[in-house]
Scaffold this motif. Structure first.
Motif, PDB file in Angstrom:
ATOM      1  N   ARG A  16       0.814  -1.219   0.000  1.00 41.17           N
ATOM      2  CA  ARG A  16       0.000   0.000   0.000  1.00 41.17           C
ATOM      3  C   ARG A  16       0.851   1.274   0.000  1.00 41.17           C
ATOM      4  O   ARG A  16       0.412   2.329   0.436  1.00 41.17           O
ATOM      5  CB  ARG A  16      -0.968   0.038   1.180  1.00 41.17           C
ATOM      6  CG  ARG A  16      -2.035  -1.012   1.080  1.00 41.17           C
ATOM      7  CD  ARG A  16      -2.977  -0.951   2.223  1.00 41.17           C
ATOM      8  NE  ARG A  16      -4.061  -0.031   1.891  1.00 41.17           N
ATOM      9  CZ  ARG A  16      -5.240  -0.065   2.465  1.00 41.17           C
ATOM     10  NH1 ARG A  16      -5.491  -0.946   3.390  1.00 41.17           N
ATOM     11  NH2 ARG A  16      -6.170   0.787   2.115  1.00 41.17           N
ATOM     12  N   GLU A  27      -3.936   5.667  -2.609  1.00 45.46           N
ATOM     13  CA  GLU A  27      -5.103   4.901  -2.161  1.00 45.46           C
ATOM     14  C   GLU A  27      -6.047   4.553  -3.310  1.00 45.46           C
ATOM     15  O   GLU A  27      -6.490   3.401  -3.410  1.00 45.46           O
ATOM     16  CB  GLU A  27      -5.832   5.639  -1.040  1.00 45.46           C
ATOM     17  CG  GLU A  27      -6.850   4.798  -0.326  1.00 45.46           C
ATOM     18  CD  GLU A  27      -6.287   3.533   0.318  1.00 45.46           C
ATOM     19  OE1 GLU A  27      -7.023   2.526   0.345  1.00 45.46           O
ATOM     20  OE2 GLU A  27      -5.138   3.532   0.782  1.00 45.46           O
ATOM     21  N   ARG A  31      -6.817   0.642  -4.426  1.00 43.13           N
ATOM     22  CA  ARG A  31      -8.193   0.118  -4.481  1.00 43.13           C
ATOM     23  C   ARG A  31      -8.498  -0.442  -5.861  1.00 43.13           C
ATOM     24  O   ARG A  31      -9.071  -1.527  -5.994  1.00 43.13           O
ATOM     25  CB  ARG A  31      -9.182   1.230  -4.135  1.00 43.13           C
ATOM     26  CG  ARG A  31     -10.617   0.809  -4.211  1.00 43.13           C
ATOM     27  CD  ARG A  31     -11.562   2.002  -3.903  1.00 43.13           C
ATOM     28  NE  ARG A  31     -12.929   1.637  -4.090  1.00 43.13           N
ATOM     29  CZ  ARG A  31     -13.571   1.667  -5.264  1.00 43.13           C
ATOM     30  NH1 ARG A  31     -12.947   2.081  -6.338  1.00 43.13           N
ATOM     31  NH2 ARG A  31     -14.832   1.306  -5.353  1.00 43.13           N
TER      32      ARG A  31
END
Length: 87
Positions: A16, A27, A31
């Motif tokens: 991440r 982010e 995703r």
């Protein structure tokens, strides 16, 4: 089978974190990669993003700003050879 063609995309998926991306894009790109990897049909993909076809035959989904996730699609398997690209 390695689902990534770009080590930055693989690192982002596993940690991440991606120093190559602007902070605001991390982010959304994470995703998008996560959702593309679990999708097995185009109907799955249409639920969470729009996809464009690139001249070289790959597909791209927008992540944030000019950043997108490019990939190839194999029926029954889904997105492969994922890479982070700036367009």
């Amino acid at each position: 089978m390695n689902r990534f063609s770009d080590p930055r995309a693989a690192d982002l998926w596993s940690t991440r974190v991606c120093a190559a991306l602007p902070t605001a894009a991390v982010e959304p790109a994470y995703r998008l990669i996560r959702l593309l990897l679990v999708s097995r049909s185009w109907a799955d993909v249409r639920i969470f993003t729009q996809v464009a076809r690139l001249p070289d035959g790959r597909y791209v989904a927008p992540a944030h700003g000019k950043w997108g996730v490019a990939f190839e699609w194999l029926d029954g398997l889904g997105a492969t050879r994922l890479s982070l690209e700036r367009f």
